[in-house]
Design a protein around this motif. Structure first.
Motif, PDB file in Angstrom:
ATOM      1  N   ARG A  85      11.564  -8.372 -62.419  1.00 19.42           N
ATOM      2  CA  ARG A  85      10.748  -8.352 -61.196  1.00 19.42           C
ATOM      3  C   ARG A  85      11.102  -9.544 -60.314  1.00 19.42           C
ATOM      4  NH1 ARG A  85       4.930  -8.843 -62.288  1.00 19.42           N
ATOM      5  NH2 ARG A  85       5.517 -10.115 -64.071  1.00 19.42           N
ATOM      6  N   ASP A  86      11.091  -9.341 -59.000  1.00 25.11           N
ATOM      7  CA  ASP A  86      11.315 -10.456 -58.089  1.00 25.11           C
ATOM      8  C   ASP A  86      10.136 -10.643 -57.132  1.00 25.11           C
ATOM      9  OD1 ASP A  86      11.740  -8.256 -56.500  1.00 25.11           O
ATOM     10  OD2 ASP A  86      13.787  -8.773 -55.938  1.00 25.11           O
ATOM     11  N   GLU A  87       9.099  -9.855 -57.312  1.00 24.26           N
ATOM     12  CA  GLU A  87       7.878 -10.010 -56.535  1.00 24.26           C
ATOM     13  C   GLU A  87       6.738  -9.309 -57.247  1.00 24.26           C
ATOM     14  OE1 GLU A  87       8.300  -6.255 -53.467  1.00 24.26           O
ATOM     15  OE2 GLU A  87       8.714  -8.262 -52.730  1.00 24.26           O
ATOM     16  N   GLY A  88       5.549  -9.488 -56.709  1.00 16.91           N
ATOM     17  CA  GLY A  88       4.358  -8.883 -57.296  1.00 16.91           C
ATOM     18  C   GLY A  88       3.584  -9.905 -58.097  1.00 16.91           C
ATOM     19  N   PRO A  89       2.418  -9.504 -58.590  1.00 19.92           N
ATOM     20  CA  PRO A  89       1.573 -10.450 -59.323  1.00 19.92           C
ATOM     21  C   PRO A  89       2.274 -10.965 -60.577  1.00 19.92           C
ATOM     22  CG  PRO A  89       0.568  -8.249 -59.252  1.00 19.92           C
ATOM     23  CD  PRO A  89       1.846  -8.175 -58.515  1.00 19.92           C
ATOM     24  N   LEU A  90       2.203 -12.268 -60.779  1.00 22.22           N
ATOM     25  CA  LEU A  90       2.800 -12.856 -61.980  1.00 22.22           C
ATOM     26  C   LEU A  90       2.126 -12.271 -63.218  1.00 22.22           C
ATOM     27  CD1 LEU A  90       4.780 -14.906 -63.170  1.00 22.22           C
ATOM     28  CD2 LEU A  90       2.991 -16.636 -62.965  1.00 22.22           C
ATOM     29  N   PHE A  91       0.810 -12.187 -63.172  1.00 17.91           N
ATOM     30  CA  PHE A  91       0.052 -11.639 -64.298  1.00 17.91           C
ATOM     31  C   PHE A  91      -0.344 -10.201 -63.971  1.00 17.91           C
ATOM     32  CE2 PHE A  91      -0.443 -16.211 -64.573  1.00 17.91           C
ATOM     33  CZ  PHE A  91       0.020 -16.418 -65.860  1.00 17.91           C
ATOM     34  N   ALA A  92       0.635  -9.311 -64.060  1.00 16.03           N
ATOM     35  CA  ALA A  92       0.429  -7.902 -63.733  1.00 16.03           C
ATOM     36  C   ALA A  92      -0.004  -7.129 -64.973  1.00 16.03           C
ATOM     37  CB  ALA A  92       1.716  -7.302 -63.176  1.00 16.03           C
ATOM     38  N   THR A  93      -0.861  -6.170 -64.737  1.00 20.19           N
ATOM     39  CA  THR A  93      -1.250  -5.245 -65.802  1.00 20.19           C
ATOM     40  C   THR A  93      -0.104  -4.249 -66.001  1.00 20.19           C
ATOM     41  OG1 THR A  93      -2.251  -3.668 -64.294  1.00 20.19           O
ATOM     42  CG2 THR A  93      -3.675  -5.450 -65.115  1.00 20.19           C
ATOM     43  N   PRO A  94      -0.167  -3.423 -67.037  1.00 21.11           N
ATOM     44  CA  PRO A  94       0.890  -2.416 -67.228  1.00 21.11           C
ATOM     45  C   PRO A  94       1.068  -1.487 -66.024  1.00 21.11           C
ATOM     46  CG  PRO A  94      -0.380  -2.639 -69.247  1.00 21.11           C
ATOM     47  CD  PRO A  94      -1.085  -3.459 -68.191  1.00 21.11           C
ATOM     48  N   THR A  95       0.036  -1.324 -65.206  1.00 28.63           N
ATOM     49  CA  THR A  95       0.151  -0.467 -64.018  1.00 28.63           C
ATOM     50  C   THR A  95       0.704  -1.227 -62.812  1.00 28.63           C
ATOM     51  OG1 THR A  95      -2.119  -0.927 -63.296  1.00 28.63           O
ATOM     52  CG2 THR A  95      -1.778   0.977 -64.768  1.00 28.63           C
ATOM     53  N   GLY A  96       0.905  -2.550 -62.953  1.00 26.95           N
ATOM     54  CA  GLY A  96       1.449  -3.353 -61.863  1.00 26.95           C
ATOM     55  C   GLY A  96       0.409  -4.042 -61.006  1.00 26.95           C
ATOM     56  N   SER A  97      -0.864  -3.770 -61.238  1.00 30.96           N
ATOM     57  CA  SER A  97      -1.900  -4.438 -60.459  1.00 30.96           C
ATOM     58  C   SER A  97      -2.173  -5.830 -61.045  1.00 30.96           C
ATOM     59  CB  SER A  97      -3.178  -3.597 -60.432  1.00 30.96           C
ATOM     60  OG  SER A  97      -3.675  -3.420 -61.738  1.00 30.96           O
ATOM     61  N   PRO A  98      -2.744  -6.729 -60.242  1.00 30.38           N
ATOM     62  CA  PRO A  98      -3.027  -8.078 -60.747  1.00 30.38           C
ATOM     63  C   PRO A  98      -4.071  -8.052 -61.864  1.00 30.38           C
ATOM     64  CG  PRO A  98      -3.326  -7.968 -58.352  1.00 30.38           C
ATOM     65  CD  PRO A  98      -3.117  -6.571 -58.845  1.00 30.38           C
ATOM     66  N   MET A  99      -3.904  -8.923 -62.846  1.00 33.63           N
ATOM     67  CA  MET A  99      -4.908  -9.072 -63.886  1.00 33.63           C
ATOM     68  C   MET A  99      -6.176  -9.619 -63.232  1.00 33.63           C
ATOM     69  SD  MET A  99      -5.105 -11.596 -67.259  1.00 33.63           S
ATOM     70  CE  MET A  99      -3.437 -11.342 -67.740  1.00 33.63           C
ATOM     71  N   SER A 100      -7.310  -9.091 -63.592  1.00 33.86           N
ATOM     72  CA  SER A 100      -8.583  -9.560 -63.038  1.00 33.86           C
ATOM     73  C   SER A 100      -9.154 -10.693 -63.891  1.00 33.86           C
ATOM     74  CB  SER A 100      -9.588  -8.414 -62.980  1.00 33.86           C
ATOM     75  OG  SER A 100      -9.985  -8.044 -64.298  1.00 33.86           O
ATOM     76  N   LYS A 101     -10.049 -11.459 -63.287  1.00 32.09           N
ATOM     77  CA  LYS A 101     -10.752 -12.494 -64.050  1.00 32.09           C
ATOM     78  C   LYS A 101     -11.520 -11.862 -65.203  1.00 32.09           C
ATOM     79  CE  LYS A 101     -11.488 -16.141 -60.670  1.00 32.09           C
ATOM     80  NZ  LYS A 101     -12.494 -16.957 -59.973  1.00 32.09           N
ATOM     81  N   ASP A 102     -12.152 -10.726 -64.925  1.00 27.68           N
ATOM     82  CA  ASP A 102     -12.920 -10.051 -65.975  1.00 27.68           C
ATOM     83  C   ASP A 102     -12.040  -9.691 -67.166  1.00 27.68           C
ATOM     84  OD1 ASP A 102     -15.251 -10.232 -64.505  1.00 27.68           O
ATOM     85  OD2 ASP A 102     -15.155  -8.174 -63.761  1.00 27.68           O
ATOM     86  N   ASP A 103     -10.833  -9.199 -66.906  1.00 27.83           N
ATOM     87  CA  ASP A 103      -9.906  -8.846 -67.972  1.00 27.83           C
ATOM     88  C   ASP A 103      -9.494 -10.089 -68.762  1.00 27.83           C
ATOM     89  OD1 ASP A 103      -8.208  -7.178 -69.545  1.00 27.83           O
ATOM     90  OD2 ASP A 103      -6.506  -7.713 -68.278  1.00 27.83           O
ATOM     91  N   ALA A 104      -9.199 -11.171 -68.048  1.00 25.76           N
ATOM     92  CA  ALA A 104      -8.796 -12.416 -68.700  1.00 25.76           C
ATOM     93  C   ALA A 104      -9.915 -12.963 -69.588  1.00 25.76           C
ATOM     94  CB  ALA A 104      -8.386 -13.452 -67.657  1.00 25.76           C
ATOM     95  N   VAL A 105     -11.126 -12.961 -69.056  1.00 25.13           N
ATOM     96  CA  VAL A 105     -12.286 -13.463 -69.807  1.00 25.13           C
ATOM     97  C   VAL A 105     -12.569 -12.561 -71.001  1.00 25.13           C
ATOM     98  CG1 VAL A 105     -14.794 -13.804 -69.682  1.00 25.13           C
ATOM     99  CG2 VAL A 105     -13.318 -14.653 -67.836  1.00 25.13           C
ATOM    100  N   TRP A 106     -12.549 -11.246 -70.783  1.00 22.49           N
ATOM    101  CA  TRP A 106     -12.836 -10.293 -71.857  1.00 22.49           C
ATOM    102  C   TRP A 106     -11.827 -10.412 -72.989  1.00 22.49           C
ATOM    103  CZ3 TRP A 106     -10.080  -6.242 -73.984  1.00 22.49           C
ATOM    104  CH2 TRP A 106     -10.792  -5.404 -74.843  1.00 22.49           C
TER     105      TRP A 106
END
Length: 134
Positions: A86-107
């Motif tokens: 990857r050369d762009e996009g969220p560094l902490f991407a979910t498998p679908t490519g969306s950014p990891m949420s705080k809720d996901d990180a905390v959970w």
């Protein structure tokens, strides 16, 4: 106040290949750096310079917070694997490519039996202990 994640528990968690790499890298950056969770989750792939081992935050939460923070060679290796081609996009991407949420990180941290904020606190405590030994 969250309980600090001690070094032994931290090492156990980040070496556990059953835990998704994005979480292990996040935990490592929380422990090593001075960036807040929200600042880390806002990073884009382009914000991580693996050559000089530095991450840059465009808009830190507070004006006095660091805009750039160094990371270790070990973290750079983990980031290389996480980023892949990857050369762009969220560094902490979910498998679908969306950014990891705080809720996901905390959970996910809670699922591992620790507080997400305990990684940063554990790193801060370790740095203080090392400084007092020197």
């Amino acid at each position: 106040m969250p309980e600090a994640v001690n070094e032994d528990r931290y090492l156990q968690l980040v070496s556990d290949d059953t835990i998704p790499l994005r979480h292990r890298v996040l935990w490592t950056l929380l422990r090593e750096g001075k960036l807040r969770l929200g600042d880390l989750l806002s990073l884009d792939v382009r914000d991580a310079d693996l050559g000089v081992r530095m991450a840059t935050v465009d808009f830190p939460k507070y004006e006095g917070d660091p805009r750039t923070v160094p990371f270790s060679e070990q973290t750079a290796e983990m980031l290389r694997e996480l980023i892949g081609t990857r050369d762009e996009g969220p560094l902490f991407a979910t498998p679908t490519g969306s950014p990891m949420s705080k809720d996901d990180a905390v959970w996910f941290a809670r699922r591992a039996g620790v507080s997400i904020h305990g990684f940063r606190l554990g790193g801060q405590q370790q740095k203080v202990a090392e400084a007092t030994r020197s």
